[in-house]
Enzyme design. Structure first.
Site, PDB file in Angstrom:
ATOM      1  N   GLY A  43       0.829  -1.210   0.000  1.00  0.00           N
ATOM      2  CA  GLY A  43       0.000   0.000   0.000  1.00  0.00           C
ATOM      3  C   GLY A  43       0.860   1.255   0.000  1.00  0.00           C
ATOM      4  N   TYR A 144      -3.776 -18.835  -4.876  1.00  0.00           N
ATOM      5  CA  TYR A 144      -4.423 -17.611  -4.376  1.00  0.00           C
ATOM      6  C   TYR A 144      -5.897 -17.897  -4.054  1.00  0.00           C
ATOM      7  CZ  TYR A 144      -6.862 -13.125  -4.747  1.00  0.00           C
ATOM      8  OH  TYR A 144      -7.685 -12.054  -4.520  1.00  0.00           O
TER       9      TYR A 144
HETATM   10  N1  LIG Z   1      -7.679  -6.088  -7.037  1.00  0.00           N
HETATM   11  C1  LIG Z   1      -8.596  -6.973  -7.428  1.00  0.00           C
HETATM   12  O1  LIG Z   1      -9.016  -6.971  -8.593  1.00  0.00           O
HETATM   13  C2  LIG Z   1      -9.146  -7.973  -6.451  1.00  0.00           C
HETATM   14  C3  LIG Z   1     -10.029  -8.959  -6.939  1.00  0.00           C
HETATM   15  C4  LIG Z   1     -10.539  -9.886  -6.036  1.00  0.00           C
HETATM   16  C5  LIG Z   1     -10.217  -9.818  -4.694  1.00  0.00           C
HETATM   17  N2  LIG Z   1      -9.344  -8.867  -4.260  1.00  0.00           N
HETATM   18  C6  LIG Z   1      -9.005  -8.843  -2.837  1.00  0.00           C
HETATM   19  O2  LIG Z   1      -9.116  -7.510  -2.380  1.00  0.00           O
HETATM   20  C7  LIG Z   1      -8.141  -7.226  -1.377  1.00  0.00           C
HETATM   21  C8  LIG Z   1      -7.457  -5.924  -1.691  1.00  0.00           C
HETATM   22  O3  LIG Z   1      -6.893  -5.970  -3.003  1.00  0.00           O
HETATM   23  P1  LIG Z   1      -6.086  -4.717  -3.561  1.00  0.00           P
HETATM   24  O4  LIG Z   1      -6.056  -4.847  -5.044  1.00  0.00           O
HETATM   25  O5  LIG Z   1      -6.578  -3.462  -2.959  1.00  0.00           O
HETATM   26  O6  LIG Z   1      -4.639  -5.064  -3.005  1.00  0.00           O
HETATM   27  P2  LIG Z   1      -3.489  -4.069  -2.470  1.00  0.00           P
HETATM   28  O7  LIG Z   1      -2.220  -4.873  -2.508  1.00  0.00           O
HETATM   29  O8  LIG Z   1      -3.525  -2.791  -3.223  1.00  0.00           O
HETATM   30  O9  LIG Z   1      -3.919  -3.801  -0.967  1.00  0.00           O
HETATM   31  C9  LIG Z   1      -3.635  -4.657   0.096  1.00  0.00           C
HETATM   32  C10 LIG Z   1      -3.235  -3.789   1.274  1.00  0.00           C
HETATM   33  O10 LIG Z   1      -3.031  -4.617   2.412  1.00  0.00           O
HETATM   34  C11 LIG Z   1      -1.815  -4.245   3.085  1.00  0.00           C
HETATM   35  N3  LIG Z   1      -1.363  -5.436   3.790  1.00  0.00           N
HETATM   36  C12 LIG Z   1      -0.995  -6.630   3.247  1.00  0.00           C
HETATM   37  N4  LIG Z   1      -0.708  -7.518   4.228  1.00  0.00           N
HETATM   38  C13 LIG Z   1      -0.903  -6.875   5.416  1.00  0.00           C
HETATM   39  C14 LIG Z   1      -0.797  -7.271   6.773  1.00  0.00           C
HETATM   40  N5  LIG Z   1      -0.391  -8.493   7.117  1.00  0.00           N
HETATM   41  N6  LIG Z   1      -1.093  -6.361   7.736  1.00  0.00           N
HETATM   42  C15 LIG Z   1      -1.483  -5.096   7.406  1.00  0.00           C
HETATM   43  N7  LIG Z   1      -1.611  -4.679   6.124  1.00  0.00           N
HETATM   44  C16 LIG Z   1      -1.331  -5.553   5.136  1.00  0.00           C
HETATM   45  C17 LIG Z   1      -0.905  -3.774   1.958  1.00  0.00           C
HETATM   46  O11 LIG Z   1       0.135  -2.933   2.378  1.00  0.00           O
HETATM   47  C18 LIG Z   1      -1.917  -3.045   1.052  1.00  0.00           C
HETATM   48  O12 LIG Z   1      -2.075  -1.701   1.463  1.00  0.00           O
HETATM   49  C19 LIG Z   1      -7.225  -8.448  -1.322  1.00  0.00           C
HETATM   50  O13 LIG Z   1      -7.567  -9.207  -0.195  1.00  0.00           O
HETATM   51  C20 LIG Z   1      -7.556  -9.219  -2.583  1.00  0.00           C
HETATM   52  O14 LIG Z   1      -7.421 -10.619  -2.396  1.00  0.00           O
HETATM   53  C21 LIG Z   1      -8.796  -7.950  -5.108  1.00  0.00           C
END
Ligand SMILES: NC(=O)c1ccc[n+]([C@@H]2O[C@H](COP(=O)([O-])OP(=O)(O)OC[C@H]3O[C@@H](n4cnc5c(N)ncnc54)[C@H](O)[C@@H]3O)[C@@H](O)[C@H]2O)c1
Length: 332
Positions: A43, A144
């Site tokens: 992030g 995943y």
């Molecule tokens: N982007 C997509 O199209 C999509 C589709 C389906 C599901 N998702 C789910 O949505 C969620 C968010 O996706 P995104 O695209 O915003 O991802 P992203 O990587 O932009 O955001 C994830 C955030 O979580 C933080 N993070 C990770 N592990 C952590 C931990 N242990 N403790 C605290 N913070 C932590 C990261 O720093 C980041 O800010 C995920 O769980 C993903 O599986 C995303």
């Protein structure tokens, strides 16, 4: 929990990421008191909306936050996790640890009767050539997806143990940026189709491939359901309304547009917006990819009254506008 007539305090875990930061902004707009907890592994500080408290550093990880800190919140949005399908096939342990074991750690210290909105994924389903509804078979084809399904199962167990109320939102492909082009998607490395296409069009990515043109789909390329991130954020707010009003302690909802576009169709739409053609190559399919992933969204429409407002053109236009303004994302 008596939550009627009170300003809800929301904790967005992973709220400095793409979907989390858009949701945090939408929650603030809707009058929630919002804090973000994030370890900034993927992030960005720049993505955090003004008006949010930010918990990071010693307490900013799912495994290091304390129960005292969590007791101040009514509703928890769980975005944190690893999201790269290809990486999950190469390093399954990392995905089990980040997406499942760390979640268990967090749930252990969560207050009783908390409300949770969990970021699940279309990757939990067995891929089929028709729109997937929530009852379709769950048989992930990549690690995943296996970890997202395992996380749903963990949440179901903790519902009973801690009297939680949980909504799992199964996102399809999130994409797009805000309408002003000032916030958007910024992953490193970028593996998602639309932002990669934008970065290629801007000359920032030197090559761009579509993975496979021999899938059993209309034109041989994968078919996907893209949902604008602002619509996704709106679904989270509606999920809280639903949680407050329901006795159902565990439920799952698809969040997609309900429309499937092949990657070649997306490319054609994008070229129309650009008003020029892009030189694209075709490479081998990626490990863990799926030919067809499209949502049946009738459940979330009828139960929560949610529906998508933005179509594929707005998704592409806003994404491109963000990448054009901020070619280095939040690292400017
Ligand atoms: N982007 C997509 O199209 C999509 C589709 C389906 C599901 N998702 C789910 O949505 C969620 C968010 O996706 P995104 O695209 O915003 O991802 P992203 O990587 O932009 O955001 C994830 C955030 O979580 C933080 N993070 C990770 N592990 C952590 C931990 N242990 N403790 C605290 N913070 C932590 C990261 O720093 C980041 O800010 C995920 O769980 C993903 O599986 C995303």
């Amino acid at each position: 929990m008596n939550v009627k007539n009170k300003k809800l305090r929301a904790l967005c875990v992973g709220g400095a990421g793409y979907i989390g930061s858009f949701t945090a902004r939408e929650l603030l707009n809707k009058g929630f008191q919002v804090a973000i907890l994030d370890n900034l592994s993927t992030g960005h500080r720049g993505a955090i909306p003004n008006g949010c408290d930010f918990i990071w550093g010693d307490y900013g990880d799912l495994t290091s936050v304390t129960s005292d800190l969590l007791s101040g919140f009514d509703v928890f949005f769980l975005f944190a996790g690893k999201i790269n399908v290809e990486e999950s096939m190469k390093n399954p342990w990392l995905y089990w640890n980040e997406n499942v074991f760390k979640l268990i750690n967090f749930l252990e210290i969560l207050p009783q009767k908390a409300f949770i909105v969990y970021s699940s994924s279309a990757a939990v389903y067995e891929p089929q050539n028709f729109p997937l509804n929530e009852e379709c078979d769950k048989k992930p084809v990549n690690v995943y997806g296996v970890t997202k399904l395992a996380a749903e199962d963990v949440l179901l167990r903790y519902c009973e143990l801690k009297e939680l109320r949980v909504v799992c939102l199964r996102y399809f492909n999130a994409a797009g940026a805000d309408l002003e082009g000032t916030h958007g998607e910024d992953h490193h490395p970028e593996t998602h189709f639309i932002p990669s296409l934008c970065l290629y069009a801007l000359g920032i990515l030197k090559d761009f491939s579509i993975y496979g043109d021999n899938w059993p789909t209309k034109d041989g390329t994968c078919v996907r359901d893209f949902i604008h991130v602002l619509d996704l954020a709106d679904a989270h707010v509606k999920a809280v309304d639903y949680l407050v009003g329901t006795d159902n302690n565990f439920s799952c909802f698809n969040v997609g547009s309900g429309c499937g576009y092949s990657l070649l169709e997306i490319l054609k739409c994008f070229q129309k917006i650009l008003n020029r053609e892009l030189n694209i190559s075709i490479s081998n399919p990626r490990d863990g990819d799926m030919p067809y992933l499209v949502a049946d969204i009738s459940k979330i429409k009828s139960v929560m009254g949610w529906q998508p407002r933005f179509g594929i053109d707005t998704i592409l236009e806003t994404a491109f506008s963000w990448h054009k303004k901020f070619p280095n994302g939040y690292r400017c």
